[in-house]
Motif scaffolding. Structure first.
Motif, PDB file in Angstrom:
ATOM      1  N   ASN A  61      -7.039  -2.023  28.529  1.00  0.00           N
ATOM      2  CA  ASN A  61      -8.368  -1.672  28.812  1.00  0.00           C
ATOM      3  C   ASN A  61      -9.309  -2.673  28.936  1.00  0.00           C
ATOM      4  N   ARG A  62     -10.259  -2.687  30.214  1.00  0.00           N
ATOM      5  CA  ARG A  62     -10.998  -3.710  30.527  1.00  0.00           C
ATOM      6  C   ARG A  62     -12.539  -3.063  30.541  1.00  0.00           C
ATOM      7  N   TYR A  63     -13.588  -3.735  30.045  1.00  0.00           N
ATOM      8  CA  TYR A  63     -14.736  -3.304  30.193  1.00  0.00           C
ATOM      9  C   TYR A  63     -15.659  -4.355  30.964  1.00  0.00           C
ATOM     10  N   TYR A  64     -16.728  -3.874  31.181  1.00  0.00           N
ATOM     11  CA  TYR A  64     -17.962  -4.541  31.683  1.00  0.00           C
ATOM     12  C   TYR A  64     -19.164  -4.532  30.721  1.00  0.00           C
ATOM     13  N   PHE A  65     -19.873  -5.845  30.526  1.00  0.00           N
ATOM     14  CA  PHE A  65     -21.104  -5.922  30.072  1.00  0.00           C
ATOM     15  C   PHE A  65     -22.042  -6.501  30.600  1.00  0.00           C
ATOM     16  N   MET A  66     -23.248  -5.471  30.850  1.00  0.00           N
ATOM     17  CA  MET A  66     -24.172  -6.067  32.054  1.00  0.00           C
ATOM     18  C   MET A  66     -25.471  -5.799  31.666  1.00  0.00           C
ATOM     19  N   VAL A  67     -26.125  -6.839  32.157  1.00  0.00           N
ATOM     20  CA  VAL A  67     -27.732  -6.821  31.677  1.00  0.00           C
ATOM     21  C   VAL A  67     -28.441  -7.012  32.885  1.00  0.00           C
ATOM     22  N   GLY A  68     -29.281  -5.897  33.075  1.00  0.00           N
ATOM     23  CA  GLY A  68     -30.389  -6.126  34.404  1.00  0.00           C
ATOM     24  C   GLY A  68     -31.706  -6.042  33.883  1.00  0.00           C
ATOM     25  N   GLU A  69     -32.406  -6.666  34.903  1.00  0.00           N
ATOM     26  CA  GLU A  69     -33.959  -6.837  34.457  1.00  0.00           C
ATOM     27  C   GLU A  69     -34.718  -5.996  35.622  1.00  0.00           C
ATOM     28  N   TRP A  97      -7.314  18.595  34.706  1.00  0.00           N
ATOM     29  CA  TRP A  97      -6.766  18.241  35.960  1.00  0.00           C
ATOM     30  C   TRP A  97      -7.664  18.642  37.234  1.00  0.00           C
ATOM     31  N   ASP A  98      -7.911  19.716  37.204  1.00  0.00           N
ATOM     32  CA  ASP A  98      -8.878  20.377  38.337  1.00  0.00           C
ATOM     33  C   ASP A  98     -10.310  20.383  38.061  1.00  0.00           C
ATOM     34  N   SER A  99     -10.896  19.493  37.216  1.00  0.00           N
ATOM     35  CA  SER A  99     -12.107  19.364  36.750  1.00  0.00           C
ATOM     36  C   SER A  99     -13.221  19.489  37.823  1.00  0.00           C
ATOM     37  N   PRO A 100     -14.248  19.976  37.765  1.00  0.00           N
ATOM     38  CA  PRO A 100     -15.552  19.864  38.828  1.00  0.00           C
ATOM     39  C   PRO A 100     -16.371  18.482  38.718  1.00  0.00           C
ATOM     40  N   PHE A 101     -15.930  17.869  37.607  1.00  0.00           N
ATOM     41  CA  PHE A 101     -16.372  16.536  37.353  1.00  0.00           C
ATOM     42  C   PHE A 101     -15.435  15.695  36.655  1.00  0.00           C
ATOM     43  N   ARG A 102     -15.448  14.585  37.046  1.00  0.00           N
ATOM     44  CA  ARG A 102     -14.610  13.552  36.372  1.00  0.00           C
ATOM     45  C   ARG A 102     -15.496  11.966  36.152  1.00  0.00           C
ATOM     46  N   GLU A 103     -15.121  11.210  34.992  1.00  0.00           N
ATOM     47  CA  GLU A 103     -16.070  10.174  35.022  1.00  0.00           C
ATOM     48  C   GLU A 103     -15.849   9.185  35.943  1.00  0.00           C
ATOM     49  N   LYS A 104     -16.648   8.463  36.213  1.00  0.00           N
ATOM     50  CA  LYS A 104     -16.432   7.363  37.446  1.00  0.00           C
ATOM     51  C   LYS A 104     -16.546   6.030  37.015  1.00  0.00           C
ATOM     52  N   TRP A 105     -15.604   5.340  37.210  1.00  0.00           N
ATOM     53  CA  TRP A 105     -15.477   3.959  36.778  1.00  0.00           C
ATOM     54  C   TRP A 105     -15.739   3.122  37.983  1.00  0.00           C
ATOM     55  N   TYR A 106     -16.904   2.265  38.106  1.00  0.00           N
ATOM     56  CA  TYR A 106     -17.230   1.562  39.274  1.00  0.00           C
ATOM     57  C   TYR A 106     -16.764   0.151  39.175  1.00  0.00           C
ATOM     58  N   THR A 107     -16.525  -0.424  40.438  1.00  0.00           N
ATOM     59  CA  THR A 107     -16.352  -2.120  40.431  1.00  0.00           C
ATOM     60  C   THR A 107     -17.501  -3.008  40.276  1.00  0.00           C
ATOM     61  N   LYS A 108     -17.308  -4.200  40.044  1.00  0.00           N
ATOM     62  CA  LYS A 108     -18.342  -4.928  39.826  1.00  0.00           C
ATOM     63  C   LYS A 108     -19.476  -4.916  40.888  1.00  0.00           C
ATOM     64  N   SER A 109     -18.775  -5.005  42.066  1.00  0.00           N
ATOM     65  CA  SER A 109     -19.652  -5.217  43.272  1.00  0.00           C
ATOM     66  C   SER A 109     -20.472  -3.917  43.405  1.00  0.00           C
ATOM     67  N   ARG A 110     -19.968  -2.589  43.147  1.00  0.00           N
ATOM     68  CA  ARG A 110     -20.634  -1.438  43.104  1.00  0.00           C
ATOM     69  C   ARG A 110     -21.536  -1.278  41.799  1.00  0.00           C
ATOM     70  N   TRP A 111     -21.502  -1.898  40.873  1.00  0.00           N
ATOM     71  CA  TRP A 111     -22.543  -1.766  39.839  1.00  0.00           C
ATOM     72  C   TRP A 111     -23.654  -2.526  40.412  1.00  0.00           C
ATOM     73  N   ILE A 112     -23.490  -3.749  41.015  1.00  0.00           N
ATOM     74  CA  ILE A 112     -24.605  -4.550  41.500  1.00  0.00           C
ATOM     75  C   ILE A 112     -25.288  -3.963  42.298  1.00  0.00           C
ATOM     76  N   GLU A 113     -24.725  -3.134  43.314  1.00  0.00           N
ATOM     77  CA  GLU A 113     -25.328  -2.210  44.287  1.00  0.00           C
ATOM     78  C   GLU A 113     -26.200  -1.202  43.626  1.00  0.00           C
ATOM     79  N   ILE A 114     -25.924  -0.612  42.638  1.00  0.00           N
ATOM     80  CA  ILE A 114     -26.222   0.293  41.952  1.00  0.00           C
ATOM     81  C   ILE A 114     -27.720   0.024  41.154  1.00  0.00           C
TER      82      ILE A 114
END
Length: 591
Positions: free
Chosen positions: A581-589, A538-555
């Motif tokens: 549980n929902r997931y993204y499948f992404m393909v970029g070029e 709970w007090d972790s110095p790091f937690r995994e990040k789940w990004y939104t669709k718009s944020r993934w496009i920016e990244i």
């Protein structure tokens, strides 16, 4: 009930320090990590700022009572730490502070050679022994005979007040024997060696023999706690190991090392099997009785682990130390006036050990351990990767040898997109491949492709290379398809994407599968993390990040990768709860 009443009183009292109270909450959940040097400077400066006008270091800053009086015991052993910082940073102000503290200690030494506990002014063996640590170092540093004379008087007072078995009781805290007084006898041994005093050497080793006689078959030392009826804090458990390690390094007595490892290996096993970050208190069966964090004990444990790594070459000790210090760095307050550079005594800061207080000895051991770690020249990404790897090792459910239903859902989308390229001689790299379950699929279904796996915790000659998202062990512009499933959420995204961009050829593909925050679990995730029901503490110095669709496009765009496809997939197993549980499948070029 008493604890609850005190906590309520503490929070009410802390309202007079609103900024400090806010920072105490903020850094309980902080995930901003600095370099070792930056953290050492913050910690050292806070100690200097805690030096009172008399020359001693204030015991603590309390959210209840503010700045405390000078603490004789810890002022003694803070001195070597600041002298080390003076040399490391070539900063004379740290040395001046240490010498000023030493002058204060010379002036308050009792006529019989002892030093007193500050609250009741009674001469105590432990306080005297901790001051002796500083006096020994000051003599070696300055060659000022006054420090040597003061060390001699303190050592003989300690020897004169030992029990016949080598322990201390009459002049010990609460008139009880304590095995963590190895920190006293090790200081005596240092003096004895410096001055060639055989009598003090004999008395120091007599205490060590008594401590060794108190070790149980499971490695636990009797009399390890402040009070016999209270489970020991990690602080005093590791005190024992520190003192024994000091003596072992001076004597090379293998019997002492054997006792150290019998105990330390137990704590190591707990770190590796039950939780990266050790609990605040343990009973004689090494069962956690208080799941809070004793920050001082953790800082000491990191230092002991690094010392044991040097002796045993057991890499588990090094990995534990790296992860523990990564955690501690996140808890150091990095901003604001009086608390800038401080560490709370406990996490949460209202915990049983040093409730609502920021104690000076936490900083001392934090600095000492960081100095040991700094020799390995790790960067922040390597430390984060070590922490994440340990977190994964504690969660066997995230490691699969065979394809899951969700894996097959990803692969179905992959096949639909890439089946037209099946006959081309492409190179695919699976980043974070685990033991290679996807690799086997690609080799069977895309036989003309060259398939490579990269994994930080596992390697296999010819197919899986040891590496990570921060350091992919292939040449630049060499990969046609980089495939990464639920890996990037566990990294610093900019660092990993920068490396991915490096290895991809022009017009190459990046295929990413990641968690969608717009799901039932995505909404519940912060609450589950807070309750400690997630893969990271709970007090972790790091937690995994789940990004939104718009944020993934920016990244993707930031790293010259054009998003070609982004689809939402529901986990095929989730039939009872829709959108669990929902997931993204992404393909970029790469463009």
């Amino acid at each position: 009930m008493k604890q609850i009443v005190y906590k309520i009183y503490g929070f009410v009292s802390a309202l007079k320090y609103p900024k400090e109270l806010y920072l105490s909450f903020k850094y309980s959940f902080n995930q901003k990590i600095l370099t070792n040097k930056e953290h050492m400077i913050l910690a050292s400066n806070w100690l200097v700022n805690m030096q009172n006008s008399d020359g001693g270091y204030a015991r603590q800053f309390s959210l209840i009572s503010g700045m405390d009086k000078s603490y004789i015991e810890t002022t003694g052993y803070i001195i070597p730490t600041l002298l080390d910082m003076a040399k490391y940073f070539n900063e004379n102000s740290y040395k001046k502070s240490a010498i000023r503290a030493g002058e204060w200690l010379l002036n308050i030494q009792n006529s019989d050679g002892s030093f007193s506990e500050i609250d009741d002014n009674q001469p105590f063996a432990f306080d005297t022994g901790q001051v002796l640590i500083g006096l020994n170092r000051l003599f070696l540093e300055t060659k000022d005979e006054r420090y040597q004379e003061a060390s001699k008087r303190a050592s003989y007072w300690l020897a004169d007040n030992q029990e016949s078995d080598g322990s201390w009781k009459r002049v010990a805290y609460n008139n009880q024997k304590h095995s963590y007084y190895t920190r006293v006898s090790s200081a005596m041994l240092h003096y004895a060696i410096n001055s060639n005093d055989e009598y003090i050497k004999k008395q120091a080793l007599k205490n060590i023999e008594w401590v060794l006689s108190q070790q149980q078959d499971n490695g636990y030392f009797n009399y390890a706690s402040f009070l016999e009826e209270v489970p020991a804090y990690l602080h005093t458990l590791v005190y024992i190991l520190e003192g024994l390690l000091d003596v072992y390094e001076l004597t090379k007595d293998e019997k002492i090392l054997k006792a150290i490892l019998l105990n330390a290996n137990k704590l190591k096993k707990i770190s590796l099997a039950e939780g990266i970050i050790l609990c605040s208190q343990y009973n004689s069966e090494f069962r956690c009785t208080n799941s809070e964090r004793c920050i001082t004990g953790l800082a000491q444990w990191a230092g002991v682990s690094l010392r044991l790594f040097e002796i045993t070459k057991d890499r588990n000790y090094k990995e534990i130390a790296i992860s523990t210090l990564f955690y501690l760095k996140s808890k150091q307050i990095q901003e604001g006036g009086v608390l800038k550079g401080a560490l709370s005594a406990s996490v949460p800061f209202w915990g049983r050990y040093g409730a609502f207080a920021f104690v000076n000895w936490g900083n001392k051991f934090f600095i000492d351990s960081l100095l040991l770690l700094d020799k390995y020249k790790l960067d922040i990404r390597e430390e984060q990767e070590s922490f994440v790897s340990l977190a994964f090792s504690l969660n066997e459910t995230v490691v699969y040898d065979e394809l899951t239903s969700m894996d097959r859902a990803y692969l179905k989308k992959f096949d639909n997109y890439f089946k037209a390229l099946k006959e081309q001689p492409l190179t695919l790299l699976d980043l974070g491949c685990g033991r290679g379950r996807f690799l086997d699929y690609f080799r069977q279904n895309y036989p003309k492709w060259k398939v490579i796996g990269v994994e930080p915790t596992f390697e296999k000659e010819g197919s899986i290379l040891k590496g990570s998202a921060y350091s992919i062990p292939v040449k630049s512009n060499s990969i046609d398809i980089l495939f990464s499933i639920e890996v990037l959420q566990h990294t610093y995204i900019d660092d990993s994407m920068r490396e991915i961009e490096r290895v991809l050829k022009q017009e190459a593909y990046l295929v990413v599968g990641e968690r969608n925050p717009w799901s039932v679990l995505g909404v519940l995730k912060p609450l589950l993390e807070l309750k400690g029901r997630w893969m990271y503490p709970w007090d972790s110095p790091f937690r995994e990040k789940w990004y939104t669709k718009s944020r993934w496009i920016e990244i993707f765009e930031k790293y010259n990768i054009e998003m070609k496809k982004i689809e939402i997939i529901n986990n095929p197993r989730d039939k009872k709860v829709k959108f669990l549980n929902r997931y993204y499948f992404m393909v970029g070029e790469k463009i």
